[in-house]
Design a protein around this motif. Sequence first.
Motif, short mmCIF file in Angstrom:
data_model
loop_
_atom_site.label_atom_id
_atom_site.label_comp_id
_atom_site.label_asym_id
_atom_site.label_seq_id
_atom_site.Cartn_x
_atom_site.Cartn_y
_atom_site.Cartn_z
N MET A 195 0.56 3.20 -3.85
CA MET A 195 -0.68 3.00 -4.62
C MET A 195 -0.95 4.17 -5.55
SD MET A 195 -3.50 1.14 -2.44
CE MET A 195 -3.31 -0.54 -2.01
N PRO A 196 -1.59 3.90 -6.67
CA PRO A 196 -1.96 4.98 -7.58
C PRO A 196 -2.93 5.95 -6.92
CG PRO A 196 -2.31 2.82 -8.59
CD PRO A 196 -1.97 2.59 -7.16
N ALA B 157 -2.95 -4.01 -8.61
CA ALA B 157 -4.29 -3.55 -9.00
C ALA B 157 -5.42 -4.16 -8.16
CB ALA B 157 -4.52 -3.80 -10.48
N SER C 6 -5.32 -2.43 -4.85
CA SER C 6 -5.76 -1.04 -5.02
C SER C 6 -7.27 -0.95 -5.15
CB SER C 6 -5.12 -0.43 -6.27
OG SER C 6 -3.73 -0.41 -6.16
N THR D 196 0.81 -1.21 0.00
CA THR D 196 0.00 0.00 0.00
C THR D 196 0.85 1.27 0.00
OG1 THR D 196 -0.17 -0.02 2.40
CG2 THR D 196 -1.92 -1.11 1.17
N ILE E 184 -7.48 6.83 -3.61
CA ILE E 184 -6.78 5.65 -4.12
C ILE E 184 -7.51 5.16 -5.37
CG2 ILE E 184 -6.09 3.27 -3.63
CD1 ILE E 184 -4.55 5.34 -2.02
N ARG E 185 -6.74 4.92 -6.43
CA ARG E 185 -7.28 4.44 -7.69
C ARG E 185 -6.49 3.21 -8.14
NH1 ARG E 185 -11.53 6.61 -6.90
NH2 ARG E 185 -11.87 8.78 -7.30
N ILE E 186 -6.97 2.54 -9.17
CA ILE E 186 -6.26 1.40 -9.73
C ILE E 186 -5.17 1.88 -10.67
CG2 ILE E 186 -6.49 -0.62 -11.22
CD1 ILE E 186 -9.30 -0.93 -10.14
N GLU F 146 -2.84 5.25 -12.18
CA GLU F 146 -2.36 6.60 -11.89
C GLU F 146 -2.63 7.50 -13.09
OE1 GLU F 146 -1.33 9.72 -10.24
OE2 GLU F 146 -0.80 8.00 -9.02
N ASP G 259 -2.11 8.26 -4.69
CA ASP G 259 -1.76 8.62 -3.32
C ASP G 259 -1.09 9.99 -3.22
OD1 ASP G 259 0.72 8.06 -4.35
OD2 ASP G 259 1.31 6.66 -2.78
N SER H 156 -9.55 1.14 -2.66
CA SER H 156 -10.26 2.29 -3.23
C SER H 156 -11.70 2.36 -2.75
CB SER H 156 -10.21 2.24 -4.75
OG SER H 156 -11.00 1.19 -5.25
N HIS I 275 1.93 -0.76 -10.35
CA HIS I 275 0.49 -0.52 -10.22
C HIS I 275 -0.33 -1.64 -10.84
CE1 HIS I 275 1.43 4.03 -9.73
NE2 HIS I 275 1.63 3.34 -8.62
#
Length: 100
Positions: free
Chosen positions: A26-27, A50, A53, A23, A63-65, A67, A29, A57, A46
């Motif tokens: 993470m995308p 996934a 994430s 973590t 937080i996304r899957i 970036e 952040d 999320s 990433h």
Amino acid sequence: MNKILSKRLRLSILVILVLLVLTGCMPGDGSYSLKKPANFLSGIWHGWIAPISLIFSIGKNNIRIYESINTGFWYDFGFYVAIISGFGGLSLSRKNRKGD
């Protein structure tokens, strides 16, 4: 009985530590900017994390899957390589059944 408990405790601690490490990058952040966007290696990372994430999320809006601040093609390429090798590899490892 004590040995089993000890093994479970060690395994639980290991799983928690691995999740904490995963973590960390993470995308979404906030660690990437327009001056320093996510690159190829970030895309690979990433892609690998996934599923984690996706779970995180649910509770955190940032937080996304994927970036959104990235270098373009090379980030996309790394992301898809990781997705395909990680999840596509699962289908390759399945044994074929005779008669299906």
